[in-house]
Design an enzyme around this catalytic site. Structure first.
Site, PDB file in Angstrom:
ATOM      1  N   PRO A   1       0.821  -1.213   0.000  1.00  0.00           N
ATOM      2  CA  PRO A   1       0.000   0.000   0.000  1.00  0.00           C
ATOM      3  C   PRO A   1       0.856   1.265   0.000  1.00  0.00           C
ATOM      4  CG  PRO A   1       0.224  -0.762   2.230  1.00  0.00           C
ATOM      5  CD  PRO A   1       1.084  -1.669   1.381  1.00  0.00           C
TER       6      PRO A   1
ATOM      7  N   LYS B   1       4.474  -5.401  -6.535  1.00  0.00           N
ATOM      8  CA  LYS B   1       3.675  -4.321  -7.138  1.00  0.00           C
ATOM      9  C   LYS B   1       3.497  -3.217  -6.102  1.00  0.00           C
ATOM     10  CE  LYS B   1      -0.589  -3.164  -7.476  1.00  0.00           C
ATOM     11  NZ  LYS B   1      -0.468  -1.695  -7.410  1.00  0.00           N
TER      12      LYS B   1
ATOM     13  N   GLU C   1      -0.222   2.521  -6.502  1.00  0.00           N
ATOM     14  CA  GLU C   1      -0.235   3.486  -7.604  1.00  0.00           C
ATOM     15  C   GLU C   1      -0.015   4.924  -7.122  1.00  0.00           C
ATOM     16  OE1 GLU C   1      -2.480   1.249  -6.767  1.00  0.00           O
ATOM     17  OE2 GLU C   1      -4.559   1.940  -6.995  1.00  0.00           O
TER      18      GLU C   1
ATOM     19  N   GLY D   1      -4.282  -1.683  -9.100  1.00  0.00           N
ATOM     20  CA  GLY D   1      -4.673  -2.928  -8.456  1.00  0.00           C
ATOM     21  C   GLY D   1      -5.456  -3.883  -9.346  1.00  0.00           C
ATOM     22  N   PRO D   2      -6.566  -3.442  -9.929  1.00  0.00           N
ATOM     23  CA  PRO D   2      -7.403  -4.388 -10.684  1.00  0.00           C
ATOM     24  C   PRO D   2      -6.713  -4.939 -11.933  1.00  0.00           C
ATOM     25  CG  PRO D   2      -8.630  -2.427 -10.066  1.00  0.00           C
ATOM     26  CD  PRO D   2      -7.207  -2.146  -9.736  1.00  0.00           C
TER      27      PRO D   2
ATOM     28  N   SER E   1      -6.397  -2.776   2.152  1.00  0.00           N
ATOM     29  CA  SER E   1      -7.716  -2.777   2.779  1.00  0.00           C
ATOM     30  C   SER E   1      -8.260  -4.196   2.898  1.00  0.00           C
ATOM     31  CB  SER E   1      -8.680  -1.922   1.956  1.00  0.00           C
ATOM     32  OG  SER E   1      -8.812  -2.475   0.667  1.00  0.00           O
TER      33      SER E   1
ATOM     34  N   GLU F   1      -2.192  -8.455   5.512  1.00  0.00           N
ATOM     35  CA  GLU F   1      -2.120  -7.470   6.595  1.00  0.00           C
ATOM     36  C   GLU F   1      -3.115  -6.388   6.212  1.00  0.00           C
ATOM     37  OE1 GLU F   1      -1.844  -4.593   8.540  1.00  0.00           O
ATOM     38  OE2 GLU F   1       0.142  -4.111   7.760  1.00  0.00           O
TER      39      GLU F   1
ATOM     40  N   CYS G   1      -2.683   1.405   9.550  1.00  0.00           N
ATOM     41  CA  CYS G   1      -3.678   0.343   9.712  1.00  0.00           C
ATOM     42  C   CYS G   1      -3.947   0.088  11.192  1.00  0.00           C
ATOM     43  CB  CYS G   1      -3.204  -0.919   9.015  1.00  0.00           C
ATOM     44  SG  CYS G   1      -1.504  -1.310   9.398  1.00  0.00           S
TER      45      CYS G   1
ATOM     46  N   GLN H   1      -8.495   9.943  -0.628  1.00  0.00           N
ATOM     47  CA  GLN H   1      -8.458   9.777   0.825  1.00  0.00           C
ATOM     48  C   GLN H   1      -8.926  11.051   1.520  1.00  0.00           C
ATOM     49  OE1 GLN H   1      -7.698   6.928   2.615  1.00  0.00           O
ATOM     50  NE2 GLN H   1      -7.741   5.952   0.620  1.00  0.00           N
TER      51      GLN H   1
ATOM     52  N   LYS I   1     -12.639  11.268   1.345  1.00  0.00           N
ATOM     53  CA  LYS I   1     -13.230  10.222   2.183  1.00  0.00           C
ATOM     54  C   LYS I   1     -13.198  10.656   3.663  1.00  0.00           C
ATOM     55  CE  LYS I   1     -11.717   5.749   3.554  1.00  0.00           C
ATOM     56  NZ  LYS I   1     -10.877   4.598   3.308  1.00  0.00           N
TER      57      LYS I   1
ATOM     58  N   GLU J   1     -12.850   2.257   9.223  1.00  0.00           N
ATOM     59  CA  GLU J   1     -11.491   2.777   9.216  1.00  0.00           C
ATOM     60  C   GLU J   1     -11.506   4.136   8.492  1.00  0.00           C
ATOM     61  OE1 GLU J   1      -8.803   0.265   7.018  1.00  0.00           O
ATOM     62  OE2 GLU J   1      -7.260   0.488   8.536  1.00  0.00           O
ATOM     63  N   ILE J   2     -11.223   5.217   9.226  1.00  0.00           N
ATOM     64  CA  ILE J   2     -11.250   6.551   8.596  1.00  0.00           C
ATOM     65  C   ILE J   2      -9.937   6.804   7.852  1.00  0.00           C
ATOM     66  CG2 ILE J   2     -11.451   9.046   9.028  1.00  0.00           C
ATOM     67  CD1 ILE J   2     -13.147   8.318  11.522  1.00  0.00           C
TER      68      ILE J   2
HETATM   69  N1  LIG Z   1      -3.741  -2.006   6.381  1.00  0.00           N
HETATM   70  C1  LIG Z   1      -3.046  -1.095   5.775  1.00  0.00           C
HETATM   71  O1  LIG Z   1      -1.838  -0.970   5.976  1.00  0.00           O
HETATM   72  C2  LIG Z   1      -3.699  -0.226   4.787  1.00  0.00           C
HETATM   73  C3  LIG Z   1      -2.894   0.433   3.888  1.00  0.00           C
HETATM   74  C4  LIG Z   1      -3.481   1.242   2.928  1.00  0.00           C
HETATM   75  C5  LIG Z   1      -4.847   1.369   2.922  1.00  0.00           C
HETATM   76  N2  LIG Z   1      -5.598   0.736   3.835  1.00  0.00           N
HETATM   77  C6  LIG Z   1      -7.063   0.898   3.862  1.00  0.00           C
HETATM   78  O2  LIG Z   1      -7.523   0.714   2.578  1.00  0.00           O
HETATM   79  C7  LIG Z   1      -8.322   1.836   2.178  1.00  0.00           C
HETATM   80  C8  LIG Z   1      -8.175   2.044   0.720  1.00  0.00           C
HETATM   81  O3  LIG Z   1      -6.820   2.299   0.384  1.00  0.00           O
HETATM   82  P1  LIG Z   1      -6.229   1.704  -0.925  1.00  0.00           P
HETATM   83  O4  LIG Z   1      -7.226   1.948  -1.994  1.00  0.00           O
HETATM   84  O5  LIG Z   1      -4.869   2.146  -1.186  1.00  0.00           O
HETATM   85  O6  LIG Z   1      -6.117   0.172  -0.488  1.00  0.00           O
HETATM   86  P2  LIG Z   1      -6.163  -1.034  -1.441  1.00  0.00           P
HETATM   87  O7  LIG Z   1      -6.374  -2.242  -0.625  1.00  0.00           O
HETATM   88  O8  LIG Z   1      -7.103  -0.771  -2.540  1.00  0.00           O
HETATM   89  O9  LIG Z   1      -4.685  -1.017  -2.078  1.00  0.00           O
HETATM   90  C9  LIG Z   1      -3.578  -1.703  -1.526  1.00  0.00           C
HETATM   91  C10 LIG Z   1      -2.806  -2.347  -2.668  1.00  0.00           C
HETATM   92  O10 LIG Z   1      -3.641  -3.294  -3.312  1.00  0.00           O
HETATM   93  C11 LIG Z   1      -3.686  -3.047  -4.709  1.00  0.00           C
HETATM   94  N3  LIG Z   1      -4.987  -3.461  -5.227  1.00  0.00           N
HETATM   95  C12 LIG Z   1      -6.140  -2.754  -5.272  1.00  0.00           C
HETATM   96  N4  LIG Z   1      -7.124  -3.480  -5.853  1.00  0.00           N
HETATM   97  C13 LIG Z   1      -6.571  -4.680  -6.171  1.00  0.00           C
HETATM   98  C14 LIG Z   1      -7.075  -5.845  -6.802  1.00  0.00           C
HETATM   99  N5  LIG Z   1      -8.338  -5.939  -7.228  1.00  0.00           N
HETATM  100  N6  LIG Z   1      -6.239  -6.896  -6.962  1.00  0.00           N
HETATM  101  C15 LIG Z   1      -4.969  -6.834  -6.540  1.00  0.00           C
HETATM  102  N7  LIG Z   1      -4.425  -5.748  -5.961  1.00  0.00           N
HETATM  103  C16 LIG Z   1      -5.223  -4.673  -5.759  1.00  0.00           C
HETATM  104  C17 LIG Z   1      -3.433  -1.556  -4.824  1.00  0.00           C
HETATM  105  O11 LIG Z   1      -3.009  -1.226  -6.120  1.00  0.00           O
HETATM  106  C18 LIG Z   1      -2.369  -1.367  -3.762  1.00  0.00           C
HETATM  107  O12 LIG Z   1      -1.112  -1.758  -4.265  1.00  0.00           O
HETATM  108  C19 LIG Z   1      -7.770   2.959   3.011  1.00  0.00           C
HETATM  109  O13 LIG Z   1      -8.667   3.980   3.153  1.00  0.00           O
HETATM  110  C20 LIG Z   1      -7.502   2.257   4.286  1.00  0.00           C
HETATM  111  O14 LIG Z   1      -8.662   2.151   5.037  1.00  0.00           O
HETATM  112  C21 LIG Z   1      -5.061  -0.067   4.759  1.00  0.00           C
END
Ligand SMILES: NC(=O)c1ccc[n+]([C@@H]2O[C@H](COP(=O)([O-])OP(=O)(O)OC[C@H]3O[C@@H](n4cnc5c(N)ncnc54)[C@H](O)[C@@H]3O)[C@@H](O)[C@H]2O)c1
Length: 535
Positions: A201, A226, A229, A259-260, A280, A302, A336, A383, A386, A433-434
């Site tokens: 992330p 990866k 972004e 991600g997608p 997330s 995680e 997180c 963010q 949001k 989660e804000i």
């Molecule tokens: N636990 C943590 O450390 C952590 C970190 C970042 C965000 N978050 C939470 O997630 C929310 C959204 O943030 P975000 O959009 O960056 O998180 P996300 O889960 O969408 O992104 C995390 C990673 O997953 C990738 N990803 C996204 N969609 C994917 C898919 N379909 N298949 C494979 N990989 C994919 C993203 O490109 C990025 O590298 C935040 O508001 C927060 O609540 C948590």
């Protein structure tokens, strides 16, 4: 590192490296406002003079454009302006990267060299990161918005420490001799798992790189990583340094992209032997399904959290206020494990609330490249919006807004440090989660009651407990269903301490000895013994 040490390190002003700032744009005390009510410090951002030299994908030891030739912009959170255009990898680039990692694992020197040789490369890498610490920290701050002090004084040193820690493990990974029934010699071999896919992330781009790449390399695996972004820059930079340190081509491949497309291709790839994901909970569910439906690769996750920070009736209120503030606002609230439900005993609630409100109002918000700044902008517009929506929901839901509540300044993605009191468990701001600088304060009466309420969450990542009573601390420690409990401290992220979640906060543990098992297969080897001297 103890949270108190983190806070004091960060509160000391860092003389910013001249290498990082354009001429005539040195930080000055007059632009560090000290109050969030003044926004001058964010309207005229400092131009970092670090150069963005690497924006391509890193595949098989070479910088390459994406197959599609597409790029995407990575934005400065202070302004929303483009820092650089970065190669946009998709499924075809993931295929190339996985092929390179596969070949490096199946035929290359990395899993075959002695563990000591691997360890020396990791140690040389740590030295190189230290040598280039200014550039690494500046890229991290520019791309993410976290303060330069935090990047330079905390995160780069923690990154380096983590690689040295796992360099130390490389030649201490070994199996067992097993006393089984019968006339057999039984041993276990701990072998690298193969090609690891890693998706990270944006909130701690460097540290998430270290938590995943460090143990995977120490165990002799090859990797396709990866990046998020929003924050691709620091990973490409340090991956280049890792090759300078002697990492063979194909062992670590970096793909920037969405991600997608790129992320999903990695999670579902048939030639990837293991997946590690941080992000997330919703995306965690997607990648787990992709892994299961492709080749059943094992997955460590995680994910999100809504961690309780519990202030007991006997707590030293001043210390508890400061620690609860740090637990929530650190890294712009984008952790997180942020202590995002502050439960305060009714006996100390009023005093705690008044002091927390003042502390938030005095939080120093501004350009993260300036010395003495405690809070920079949120990572991006999504963010930022949001968080403002959650603040609105808190107000409309009946919580009392004690501080902040709006954007900070008129440029970029800064949010005022915000505090809500009178928060009820069923409010959206107490459940979701804000991921921003919004503290929610809830009142409680009894220890049993706070245990029940703290555990009434789909998450179980971490908890803070503030008390001077060892029995209360022990009671809470065992009752809370979370992966980390910090007693009279918070956010202790030493390389040796395992981190991970219960419930929907994830599977498995990262860091420490526990992370090695994520990247190892255990092979049982049984050999008959003829006429053994003993069994
Ligand atoms: N636990 C943590 O450390 C952590 C970190 C970042 C965000 N978050 C939470 O997630 C929310 C959204 O943030 P975000 O959009 O960056 O998180 P996300 O889960 O969408 O992104 C995390 C990673 O997953 C990738 N990803 C996204 N969609 C994917 C898919 N379909 N298949 C494979 N990989 C994919 C993203 O490109 C990025 O590298 C935040 O508001 C927060 O609540 C948590």
């Amino acid at each position: 590192m103890a949270a108190r040490r983190i806070s004091s390190l960060l509160s000391r002003s860092l003389a910013s490296s001249p290498a990082l700032l354009s001429k005539g744009r040195r930080p000055s005390g007059s632009r560090t406002t000290g109050k969030y009510s003044t926004s001058a410090a964010v309207e005229d951002p400092i131009t970092p003079s670090v150069k963005v030299n690497y924006t391509q994908l890193l595949i098989n030891g070479q910088f390459v454009d994406s197959v599609s030739g597409k790029t995407f912009p990575t934005l400065d959170p202070r302004t929303g302006e483009v820092i650089a255009n970065v190669a946009e990898g998709d499924a075809r680039d993931i295929d190339l990267a996985v092929s390179a990692a596969r070949k490096a694992f199946d035929d290359g020197p990395w899993p075959r060299m002695t563990a000591y040789e691997r360890s020396k490369i990791l140690l040389r890498f740590a030295d190189l990161v230290e040598k280039h610490a200014d550039e690494v920290a500046a890229l991290e701050t520019w791309d993410n918005g976290k303060t330069y002090e935090q990047s330079a004084k905390l995160e780069v040193p923690m990154f380096v420490r983590l690689f040295r820690y796992y360099a130390g493990w490389a030649d201490k990974i070994h199996g067992l001799t097993v006393p089984a029934d019968g006339s057999y010699h039984v041993q276990t071999l701990h072998e690298p798992i193969g090609v690891a896919g890693q998706i990270i992330p944006w909130n701690f781009p460097l540290l998430m790189f270290a938590w995943k790449v460090g143990p995977a390399l120490a165990c002799g695996n090859t990797i396709v990583l990866k990046t998020a972004e929003q924050t691709p820059l620091s990973a490409i930079y340090v991956a280049k340094l890792l090759h300078e340190a002697g990492l063979p081509a194909g062992v670590l491949n970096i793909v920037s992209g969405y991600g997608p497309t790129a992320g999903a291709a990695l999670a579902s790839h048939m030639e990837v032997d293991k997946l590690a994901f941080t992000g997330s909970t919703e995306t965690g569910q997607i990648v787990l399904e992709l892994a299961a439906k492709s080749n059943l690769k094992p997955v460590t996750l995680e994910l999100g959290g809504k961690s309780p920070f519990i202030v007991c009736e006997d707590a030293d209120v001043d210390k508890a206020v400061e620690m609860a503030h740090f637990a929530l606002f650190f890294n712009q609230g984008q952790c997180c494990c942020a202590g995002s439900r502050t439960f305060v005993h009714e006996k100390v609630y009023d005093e705690f609330l008044e002091k927390s409100r003042k502390r938030a109002a005095n939080r120093v918000v501004g350009d993260p490249f300036l010395g003495g700044i405690e809070q920079g902008p949120q990572v991006d517009g999504e963010q930022f919006k949001k968080i403002l929506r959650y603040i609105k929901s808190g107000i409309e839901g009946g919580a009392t807004l004690e501080a902040g509540g709006e954007r900070f300044g008129s440029k970029g993605y800064y949010v005022q440090p915000t505090v809500f009191s009178n928060v009820k468990d069923d409010m959206t701001i107490a459940q979701e989660e804000i991921f921003g600088p919004v503290q929610t304060i809830l009142k409680y009466k009894e220890v049993e009651e706070v245990i029940r309420r703290a555990n009434a969450s789909r998450y179980g990542l971490a908890a803070g407990v503030f008390t001077q009573n060892i029995d209360t601390a022990n009671r809470l420690t065992r009752a809370l269903r979370v992966g980390s409990v910090w007693i009279n401290c918070f956010d202790i992220f030493d390389a040796a301490i395992p981190f991970g979640g219960y419930k929907m906060s994830g599977h498995g543990r990262e860091k420490g000895i526990y992370s090695l098992s994520n990247y190892l297969q255990v092979k049982a080897v049984v050999t008959p013994l003829n006429n053994p001297a003993w069994l």
